[in-house]
Design a protein around this motif. Structure first.
Motif, mmCIF file in Angstrom:
data_model
loop_
_atom_site.group_PDB
_atom_site.id
_atom_site.type_symbol
_atom_site.label_atom_id
_atom_site.label_comp_id
_atom_site.label_asym_id
_atom_site.label_seq_id
_atom_site.Cartn_x
_atom_site.Cartn_y
_atom_site.Cartn_z
ATOM 1 N N GLY A 101 -12.252 -2.810 14.127
ATOM 2 C CA GLY A 101 -11.848 -3.996 14.886
ATOM 3 C C GLY A 101 -10.650 -3.702 15.767
ATOM 4 O O GLY A 101 -10.294 -2.555 16.028
ATOM 5 N N GLU A 102 -9.979 -4.772 16.219
ATOM 6 C CA GLU A 102 -8.819 -4.657 17.106
ATOM 7 C C GLU A 102 -7.562 -4.321 16.313
ATOM 8 O O GLU A 102 -7.386 -4.781 15.183
ATOM 9 N N HIS A 103 -6.676 -3.521 16.938
ATOM 10 C CA HIS A 103 -5.386 -3.188 16.320
ATOM 11 C C HIS A 103 -4.614 -4.493 16.170
ATOM 12 O O HIS A 103 -4.500 -5.261 17.121
ATOM 13 N N PRO A 104 -4.045 -4.766 14.979
ATOM 14 C CA PRO A 104 -3.420 -6.074 14.730
ATOM 15 C C PRO A 104 -2.236 -6.396 15.639
ATOM 16 O O PRO A 104 -2.053 -7.541 16.028
ATOM 17 N N SER A 105 -1.422 -5.416 16.016
ATOM 18 C CA SER A 105 -0.239 -5.730 16.811
ATOM 19 C C SER A 105 -0.374 -5.342 18.283
ATOM 20 O O SER A 105 0.065 -6.078 19.154
ATOM 21 N N ASP A 106 -0.985 -4.204 18.565
ATOM 22 C CA ASP A 106 -1.019 -3.709 19.942
ATOM 23 C C ASP A 106 -2.357 -3.869 20.629
ATOM 24 O O ASP A 106 -2.483 -3.561 21.806
ATOM 25 N N GLY A 107 -3.390 -4.324 19.936
ATOM 26 C CA GLY A 107 -4.706 -4.483 20.532
ATOM 27 C C GLY A 107 -5.415 -3.151 20.720
ATOM 28 O O GLY A 107 -4.846 -2.083 20.492
ATOM 29 N N GLY A 108 -6.637 -3.197 21.133
ATOM 30 C CA GLY A 108 -7.424 -1.989 21.323
ATOM 31 C C GLY A 108 -8.246 -1.685 20.086
ATOM 32 O O GLY A 108 -7.820 -1.959 18.961
ATOM 33 N N PRO A 109 -9.440 -1.118 20.260
ATOM 34 C CA PRO A 109 -10.314 -0.866 19.116
ATOM 35 C C PRO A 109 -9.813 0.270 18.230
ATOM 36 O O PRO A 109 -9.301 1.273 18.709
ATOM 37 N N VAL A 110 -9.965 0.086 16.927
ATOM 38 C CA VAL A 110 -9.640 1.109 15.928
ATOM 39 C C VAL A 110 -10.968 1.508 15.288
ATOM 40 O O VAL A 110 -11.680 0.648 14.772
ATOM 41 N N ASN A 111 -11.281 2.813 15.338
ATOM 42 C CA ASN A 111 -12.561 3.296 14.820
ATOM 43 C C ASN A 111 -12.365 4.485 13.899
ATOM 44 O O ASN A 111 -11.409 5.242 14.045
ATOM 45 N N VAL A 112 -13.294 4.638 12.970
ATOM 46 C CA VAL A 112 -13.356 5.832 12.133
ATOM 47 C C VAL A 112 -14.408 6.732 12.763
ATOM 48 O O VAL A 112 -15.550 6.315 12.959
ATOM 49 N N MET A 113 -14.007 7.967 13.110
ATOM 50 C CA MET A 113 -14.880 8.891 13.819
ATOM 51 C C MET A 113 -15.141 10.130 12.968
ATOM 52 O O MET A 113 -14.356 10.460 12.087
ATOM 53 N N GLU A 114 -16.258 10.814 13.263
ATOM 54 C CA GLU A 114 -16.566 12.088 12.605
ATOM 55 C C GLU A 114 -16.183 13.187 13.577
ATOM 56 O O GLU A 114 -16.670 13.230 14.699
ATOM 57 N N GLY A 115 -15.293 14.076 13.134
ATOM 58 C CA GLY A 115 -14.836 15.146 14.004
ATOM 59 C C GLY A 115 -15.249 16.508 13.507
ATOM 60 O O GLY A 115 -15.825 16.654 12.423
ATOM 61 N N ARG A 116 -14.913 17.488 14.291
ATOM 62 C CA ARG A 116 -15.238 18.871 13.960
ATOM 63 C C ARG A 116 -14.569 19.304 12.662
ATOM 64 O O ARG A 116 -15.112 20.090 11.900
ATOM 65 N N TYR A 117 -13.358 18.795 12.421
ATOM 66 C CA TYR A 117 -12.596 19.186 11.239
ATOM 67 C C TYR A 117 -12.561 18.088 10.183
ATOM 68 O O TYR A 117 -11.722 18.102 9.299
ATOM 69 N N GLY A 118 -13.457 17.132 10.284
ATOM 70 C CA GLY A 118 -13.539 16.073 9.291
ATOM 71 C C GLY A 118 -13.319 14.708 9.919
ATOM 72 O O GLY A 118 -13.056 14.589 11.117
ATOM 73 N N PRO A 119 -13.410 13.650 9.114
ATOM 74 C CA PRO A 119 -13.276 12.296 9.648
ATOM 75 C C PRO A 119 -11.832 11.983 10.049
ATOM 76 O O PRO A 119 -10.885 12.515 9.465
ATOM 77 N N TYR A 120 -11.688 11.093 11.058
ATOM 78 C CA TYR A 120 -10.365 10.697 11.517
ATOM 79 C C TYR A 120 -10.418 9.273 12.042
ATOM 80 O O TYR A 120 -11.483 8.720 12.307
ATOM 81 N N VAL A 121 -9.220 8.675 12.170
ATOM 82 C CA VAL A 121 -9.089 7.325 12.704
ATOM 83 C C VAL A 121 -8.628 7.456 14.147
ATOM 84 O O VAL A 121 -7.697 8.211 14.441
ATOM 85 N N LYS A 122 -9.266 6.719 15.061
ATOM 86 C CA LYS A 122 -8.922 6.799 16.482
ATOM 87 C C LYS A 122 -8.507 5.433 16.980
ATOM 88 O O LYS A 122 -9.185 4.440 16.767
ATOM 89 N N TRP A 123 -7.364 5.412 17.658
ATOM 90 C CA TRP A 123 -6.885 4.217 18.339
ATOM 91 C C TRP A 123 -6.237 4.673 19.636
ATOM 92 O O TRP A 123 -5.349 5.525 19.623
ATOM 93 N N GLU A 124 -6.712 4.174 20.771
ATOM 94 C CA GLU A 124 -6.289 4.604 22.097
ATOM 95 C C GLU A 124 -6.342 6.125 22.176
ATOM 96 O O GLU A 124 -7.397 6.704 22.022
ATOM 97 N N LYS A 125 -5.190 6.790 22.358
ATOM 98 C CA LYS A 125 -5.204 8.256 22.460
ATOM 99 C C LYS A 125 -4.677 8.924 21.199
ATOM 100 O O LYS A 125 -4.420 10.118 21.195
ATOM 101 N N ILE A 126 -4.520 8.164 20.134
ATOM 102 C CA ILE A 126 -3.978 8.709 18.884
ATOM 103 C C ILE A 126 -5.123 8.939 17.901
ATOM 104 O O ILE A 126 -5.899 8.027 17.615
ATOM 105 N N ASN A 127 -5.209 10.163 17.386
ATOM 106 C CA ASN A 127 -6.192 10.530 16.373
ATOM 107 C C ASN A 127 -5.441 10.891 15.100
ATOM 108 O O ASN A 127 -4.640 11.817 15.106
ATOM 109 N N ALA A 128 -5.710 10.178 14.015
ATOM 110 C CA ALA A 128 -5.039 10.424 12.743
ATOM 111 C C ALA A 128 -6.068 10.876 11.713
ATOM 112 O O ALA A 128 -7.070 10.196 11.488
#
Length: 185
Positions: free
Chosen positions: A92-119
């Protein structure tokens, strides 16, 4: 190596059969390992599919070959595909700053993506179990580690050359003095 094995290797590339859409399907060993190939109509680009088991080069049948080729045509691959990755889970949307937050499958494992930040999601945590609160926490930790923006690397200045004392340089001021005297006359 025995004679039978040598003869089977010499028989490559092996023709599997005629593809239903036209063109021959072949199997062989290549630079990147065992593969099957289909060259369609004259103007079509050949399609190559990597095969995991080297014995499949000698044993793969027509049905499996057509299936693998159809799969490859549907998903051309990671390189050159040009399509964006689809999220495993949309939070869904980031609670304070807006923008979609998604769980993605990456080359090195799953990560959380929001705007340009990958965690990166910690090991042992299932991507389906990630909540919005957990994702926001991971994103803020990642943003704190990376800072706002990475500074561009500074270029090193070229080493300065030592000026050698030249005798003609000493004569130049003398020439200027004579020129100054001529102007004064």
């Amino acid at each position: 190596m025995d004679l039978a094995k040598a003869l089977t290797l010499l028989s490559l590339p092996r023709e599997i059969g005629e593809h239903p859409e036209g063109g021959m399907i072949k199997s062989n060993f290549g630079r990147f390992g065992p593969y099957i190939m289909h060259q369609g109509p004259e103007d079509a680009k050949p399609v190559y599919v990597n095969v995991k088991d080297p014995n499949d080069v000698f044993e793969i049948g027509m049905n499996r070959s057509v299936e693998l080729l159809a799969e490859k045509r549907a998903n051309p691959g990671r390189r050159g595909g040009g399509t964006a990755a689809k999220p495993l889970k949309e939070l869904g949307e980031h609670p304070s700053d807006g923008g979609p937050v998604n769980v993605m499958e990456g080359r090195y494992g799953p990560y959380v993506k929001w705007e340009k930040i990958n965690a990166t999601i910690p090991k042992g945590t299932e991507p389906a179990d990630v909540t919005m609160e957990m994702a926001v926490e991971l994103i803020t930790e990642r943003a704190a580690k990376s800072g706002k923006k990475k500074a561009a690397p500074k270029k090193k200045a070229a080493p300065k050359k030592k000026a050698a004392a030249k005798k003609p340089a000493a004569k130049k001021p003398a020439a200027k003095k004579t020129a100054a005297k001529k102007d004064a006359d």
